[in-house]
Scaffold this motif. Sequence first.
Motif, PDB file in Angstrom:
ATOM      1  N   ASN A  27       8.564  -7.666 -14.476  1.00  9.77           N
ATOM      2  CA  ASN A  27       9.546  -6.509 -14.181  1.00  9.77           C
ATOM      3  C   ASN A  27       8.809  -5.011 -14.843  1.00  9.77           C
ATOM      4  O   ASN A  27       8.373  -5.145 -16.004  1.00  9.77           O
ATOM      5  CB  ASN A  27      10.914  -7.005 -14.969  1.00  9.77           C
ATOM      6  N   TYR A  28       9.039  -4.275 -14.042  1.00  9.96           N
ATOM      7  CA  TYR A  28       8.632  -2.833 -14.272  1.00  9.96           C
ATOM      8  C   TYR A  28       9.335  -1.772 -14.265  1.00  9.96           C
ATOM      9  O   TYR A  28       9.523  -1.552 -12.834  1.00  9.96           O
ATOM     10  CB  TYR A  28       6.834  -2.584 -13.557  1.00  9.96           C
ATOM     11  N   ILE A  29       9.868  -0.929 -15.097  1.00 12.83           N
ATOM     12  CA  ILE A  29      10.637  -0.110 -15.035  1.00 12.83           C
ATOM     13  C   ILE A  29       9.850   1.315 -14.489  1.00 12.83           C
ATOM     14  O   ILE A  29       9.033   1.431 -15.482  1.00 12.83           O
ATOM     15  CB  ILE A  29      11.622   0.291 -16.151  1.00 12.83           C
ATOM     16  N   ILE A  30      10.345   1.899 -13.617  1.00 18.18           N
ATOM     17  CA  ILE A  30       9.540   2.997 -13.041  1.00 18.18           C
ATOM     18  C   ILE A  30      10.471   4.384 -12.942  1.00 18.18           C
ATOM     19  O   ILE A  30      11.590   4.191 -12.489  1.00 18.18           O
ATOM     20  CB  ILE A  30       8.710   2.912 -12.005  1.00 18.18           C
ATOM     21  N   GLY A  31      10.142   5.500 -13.257  1.00 13.35           N
ATOM     22  CA  GLY A  31      10.720   6.622 -12.422  1.00 13.35           C
ATOM     23  C   GLY A  31       9.888   7.032 -11.094  1.00 13.35           C
ATOM     24  O   GLY A  31       9.158   6.037 -10.607  1.00 13.35           O
ATOM     25  N   THR A  32       9.819   8.025 -10.820  1.00 17.82           N
ATOM     26  CA  THR A  32       9.130   8.470  -9.515  1.00 17.82           C
ATOM     27  C   THR A  32       7.663   8.341  -9.626  1.00 17.82           C
ATOM     28  O   THR A  32       6.764   8.774 -10.536  1.00 17.82           O
ATOM     29  CB  THR A  32       9.148   9.969  -9.163  1.00 17.82           C
ATOM     30  N   ILE A  33       6.940   7.496  -8.694  1.00 12.55           N
ATOM     31  CA  ILE A  33       5.521   7.382  -8.472  1.00 12.55           C
ATOM     32  C   ILE A  33       5.178   8.043  -7.032  1.00 12.55           C
ATOM     33  O   ILE A  33       5.844   7.892  -6.141  1.00 12.55           O
ATOM     34  CB  ILE A  33       5.218   5.799  -8.566  1.00 12.55           C
ATOM     35  N   LYS A  34       3.991   8.574  -6.971  1.00 10.38           N
ATOM     36  CA  LYS A  34       3.429   9.369  -6.010  1.00 10.38           C
ATOM     37  C   LYS A  34       2.383   8.667  -5.410  1.00 10.38           C
ATOM     38  O   LYS A  34       1.211   8.435  -6.246  1.00 10.38           O
ATOM     39  CB  LYS A  34       3.227  10.729  -6.304  1.00 10.38           C
ATOM     40  N   LEU A  35       2.668   8.176  -4.221  1.00  7.47           N
ATOM     41  CA  LEU A  35       1.286   7.231  -3.613  1.00  7.47           C
ATOM     42  C   LEU A  35       0.523   8.385  -2.873  1.00  7.47           C
ATOM     43  O   LEU A  35       0.789   9.606  -2.493  1.00  7.47           O
ATOM     44  CB  LEU A  35       1.742   6.481  -2.440  1.00  7.47           C
ATOM     45  N   LYS A  36      -0.851   8.124  -2.761  1.00  6.90           N
ATOM     46  CA  LYS A  36      -2.024   9.150  -2.337  1.00  6.90           C
ATOM     47  C   LYS A  36      -2.638   8.276  -1.065  1.00  6.90           C
ATOM     48  O   LYS A  36      -2.402   7.238  -0.931  1.00  6.90           O
ATOM     49  CB  LYS A  36      -2.887   9.293  -3.516  1.00  6.90           C
ATOM     50  N   SER A  37      -3.429   9.214  -0.486  1.00  6.09           N
ATOM     51  CA  SER A  37      -4.297   8.825   0.848  1.00  6.09           C
ATOM     52  C   SER A  37      -5.112   7.671   0.379  1.00  6.09           C
ATOM     53  O   SER A  37      -5.711   7.322  -0.742  1.00  6.09           O
ATOM     54  CB  SER A  37      -5.192   9.780   1.160  1.00  6.09           C
ATOM     55  N   ASN A  38      -5.140   6.517   1.454  1.00  2.00           N
ATOM     56  CA  ASN A  38      -5.966   5.318   1.410  1.00  2.00           C
ATOM     57  C   ASN A  38      -5.718   4.576   0.200  1.00  2.00           C
ATOM     58  O   ASN A  38      -6.489   3.740  -0.494  1.00  2.00           O
ATOM     59  CB  ASN A  38      -7.509   5.787   1.147  1.00  2.00           C
ATOM     60  N   VAL A  39      -4.523   4.601  -0.444  1.00  2.74           N
ATOM     61  CA  VAL A  39      -4.255   3.586  -1.472  1.00  2.74           C
ATOM     62  C   VAL A  39      -3.022   2.522  -0.854  1.00  2.74           C
ATOM     63  O   VAL A  39      -2.052   2.826  -0.242  1.00  2.74           O
ATOM     64  CB  VAL A  39      -3.507   4.255  -2.606  1.00  2.74           C
ATOM     65  N   THR A  40      -3.198   1.432  -1.488  1.00  2.00           N
ATOM     66  CA  THR A  40      -2.402   0.123  -1.033  1.00  2.00           C
ATOM     67  C   THR A  40      -1.716  -0.090  -2.406  1.00  2.00           C
ATOM     68  O   THR A  40      -2.296  -0.466  -3.473  1.00  2.00           O
ATOM     69  CB  THR A  40      -3.200  -1.040  -0.645  1.00  2.00           C
ATOM     70  N   LEU A  41      -0.309  -0.258  -2.383  1.00  4.36           N
ATOM     71  CA  LEU A  41       0.218  -0.767  -3.299  1.00  4.36           C
ATOM     72  C   LEU A  41       0.800  -2.207  -3.075  1.00  4.36           C
ATOM     73  O   LEU A  41       1.557  -2.459  -2.099  1.00  4.36           O
ATOM     74  CB  LEU A  41       1.928   0.107  -3.535  1.00  4.36           C
ATOM     75  N   SER A  42       0.174  -3.059  -3.865  1.00  2.00           N
ATOM     76  CA  SER A  42       0.588  -4.484  -3.551  1.00  2.00           C
ATOM     77  C   SER A  42       1.252  -5.278  -4.521  1.00  2.00           C
ATOM     78  O   SER A  42       0.889  -5.240  -5.673  1.00  2.00           O
ATOM     79  CB  SER A  42      -0.934  -5.201  -3.335  1.00  2.00           C
ATOM     80  N   LEU A  43       2.354  -6.003  -3.989  1.00  3.05           N
ATOM     81  CA  LEU A  43       3.423  -6.495  -5.177  1.00  3.05           C
ATOM     82  C   LEU A  43       3.335  -8.021  -4.984  1.00  3.05           C
ATOM     83  O   LEU A  43       3.482  -8.506  -3.823  1.00  3.05           O
ATOM     84  CB  LEU A  43       4.667  -6.003  -4.755  1.00  3.05           C
ATOM     85  N   ASP A  44       2.762  -8.715  -6.104  1.00  2.93           N
ATOM     86  CA  ASP A  44       2.786 -10.099  -5.959  1.00  2.93           C
ATOM     87  C   ASP A  44       3.993 -10.722  -5.921  1.00  2.93           C
ATOM     88  O   ASP A  44       5.228 -10.132  -6.319  1.00  2.93           O
ATOM     89  CB  ASP A  44       2.091 -10.483  -7.299  1.00  2.93           C
ATOM     90  N   TYR A  45       3.999 -11.768  -5.560  1.00  2.00           N
ATOM     91  CA  TYR A  45       5.580 -12.684  -5.544  1.00  2.00           C
ATOM     92  C   TYR A  45       6.079 -12.713  -6.789  1.00  2.00           C
ATOM     93  O   TYR A  45       5.126 -13.165  -7.961  1.00  2.00           O
ATOM     94  CB  TYR A  45       5.276 -14.102  -4.895  1.00  2.00           C
ATOM     95  N   GLY A  46       7.272 -12.270  -7.332  1.00  2.00           N
ATOM     96  CA  GLY A  46       7.759 -12.111  -8.477  1.00  2.00           C
ATOM     97  C   GLY A  46       7.597 -10.783  -9.296  1.00  2.00           C
ATOM     98  O   GLY A  46       8.115 -10.748 -10.360  1.00  2.00           O
ATOM     99  N   ALA A  47       6.821 -10.094  -8.643  1.00  2.00           N
ATOM    100  CA  ALA A  47       6.742  -8.668  -9.047  1.00  2.00           C
ATOM    101  C   ALA A  47       7.928  -7.554  -8.706  1.00  2.00           C
ATOM    102  O   ALA A  47       8.340  -7.614  -7.675  1.00  2.00           O
ATOM    103  CB  ALA A  47       5.565  -7.840  -8.697  1.00  2.00           C
ATOM    104  N   ASN A  48       8.546  -6.997  -9.802  1.00  2.00           N
ATOM    105  CA  ASN A  48       9.644  -6.401  -9.291  1.00  2.00           C
ATOM    106  C   ASN A  48       9.501  -4.858 -10.145  1.00  2.00           C
ATOM    107  O   ASN A  48       9.365  -4.549 -11.243  1.00  2.00           O
ATOM    108  CB  ASN A  48      10.892  -6.862 -10.369  1.00  2.00           C
ATOM    109  N   LEU A  49       9.478  -3.716  -9.192  1.00  2.00           N
ATOM    110  CA  LEU A  49       9.622  -2.660  -9.362  1.00  2.00           C
ATOM    111  C   LEU A  49      10.942  -2.126  -9.677  1.00  2.00           C
ATOM    112  O   LEU A  49      11.681  -2.148  -8.639  1.00  2.00           O
ATOM    113  CB  LEU A  49       8.709  -1.650  -8.620  1.00  2.00           C
ATOM    114  N   LEU A  50      11.280  -1.840 -10.788  1.00  2.00           N
ATOM    115  CA  LEU A  50      12.673  -1.492 -10.892  1.00  2.00           C
ATOM    116  C   LEU A  50      13.188  -0.040 -11.507  1.00  2.00           C
ATOM    117  O   LEU A  50      12.380   0.565 -12.355  1.00  2.00           O
ATOM    118  CB  LEU A  50      13.265  -2.139 -12.194  1.00  2.00           C
TER     119      LEU A  50
END
Length: 436
Positions: A27-50
């Motif tokens: 579990n990962y608590i976040i505020g705003t994250i900004k994705l950029k060009s040519n970047v993949t955000l990959s979430l494993d099974y069981g990963a939680n962005l909160l």
Amino acid sequence: MNTKAIQKAIDVCAKSGGGKVRIPEGNYIIGTIKLKSNVTLSLDYGANLLGSQDIKDYATDLIAPREGGIHCLIYAENAKNITIEGLGVIDGRGTPEFFPRKKDSPRPRLLRMVNCDGLTFSRVTYKRPASWGIHIIDSKNVHFNGTIVRFRNNGYNNDGLDIDGCENVLIENCDIDAGDDAICLKSTLNACKNIEVKNCIVSSNTAALKFGTSSRGGFINVNVSNCYFYDCPMGAIKLQLVDGGRLENVDISRIVMEDVGNPIFIRLGNRGRNYENFEGQKYNKDAQPEGVPVGTLKNIRISDVVAQVKYQNLERANYKEHIERTPEQERDMMMSKTGPIMISGIPGHYIENVVLENINISYPGGLTKNEIKSDVPEDIARYPEQFFFGVLPSWGAYVRHAKNIEFKNVTLTKRNNDAREKIILVDVENFTNNNE
């Protein structure tokens, strides 16, 4: 808080020309994250962005949207080739307890991307936005595949996919359960063009498939096929053009609807909004046109549809205040949300060239002679919802201010007696019904 760590990984990838940011189980608590060009955000099974439940953790140095507030959890602007993938969860945790619907209380969207080219959403489960869910604006080459949306009964305005002014969009194999409009094409400035939706399972408190209400640029070349729409108490398919622009060349086919309200609502109106100074929706009956000339709505084909229209119990969503109504008002509301096919332009502006073919709709019926109301308001500039027109005087189809309307093998049946007429035409030129 894990915002800085994840953002640093994104920035390192972007500076080196691209890469993959992997979120492992946890579990990962976040505020705003900004994705950029040519970047993949990959979430494993069981990963939680909160999503953080403190508005101070949400960035404000973003491009302001033309509708709604600036805050969001996942953001990108002027970027290329972004992917969000995996078997994990992005959970906004945007419940009314932390983000109430008040004038000066911001409610973050779950995701917003602006002016991007090449967006891929593969799998991932999205949950509990404080406002709209996934909002893509003025972007092109967008692909949703296997996306899972779980927004039902979380809070107000929990749209599923809002696609505003985008080109070349493919939405396939998605499973969407939205609090508000599920798959919603919008057009605050540019037209939505070349959109395909296929093989999706969709449920919503308001509409499974909706064009509008924002419709300044219009909707051109849209194909929807092989979808299952269920549990949509306020209607299933809503094609609306009320702010100018063009709604043309739409093909909807191979649709099964179960336990839905008004099955097909096609509306050309004259709200006339330009969205340069948007202040909010106007639901009042005496709303006046806002200045943009009336657009055109034509060349619509809907075919191979099987639908069961069902009276819905009017229990409110668990986050809404109960509205007190008399038994008569409650019945009127229920009947108006389970009305007939409605195709309605406005005086002097016709909906044109609509074909309904191989349609089989079962209605509940049940209206008595004493309950029939013949007066149907025009509501030219009002926010377009079919139930705002009240209980219509027909149970199967109501067509007004339209021309070149064709029903081919359209079977409309009722499960109980109903004193209304089956089909009513008002100011209609060249209506053909080969099933009569």
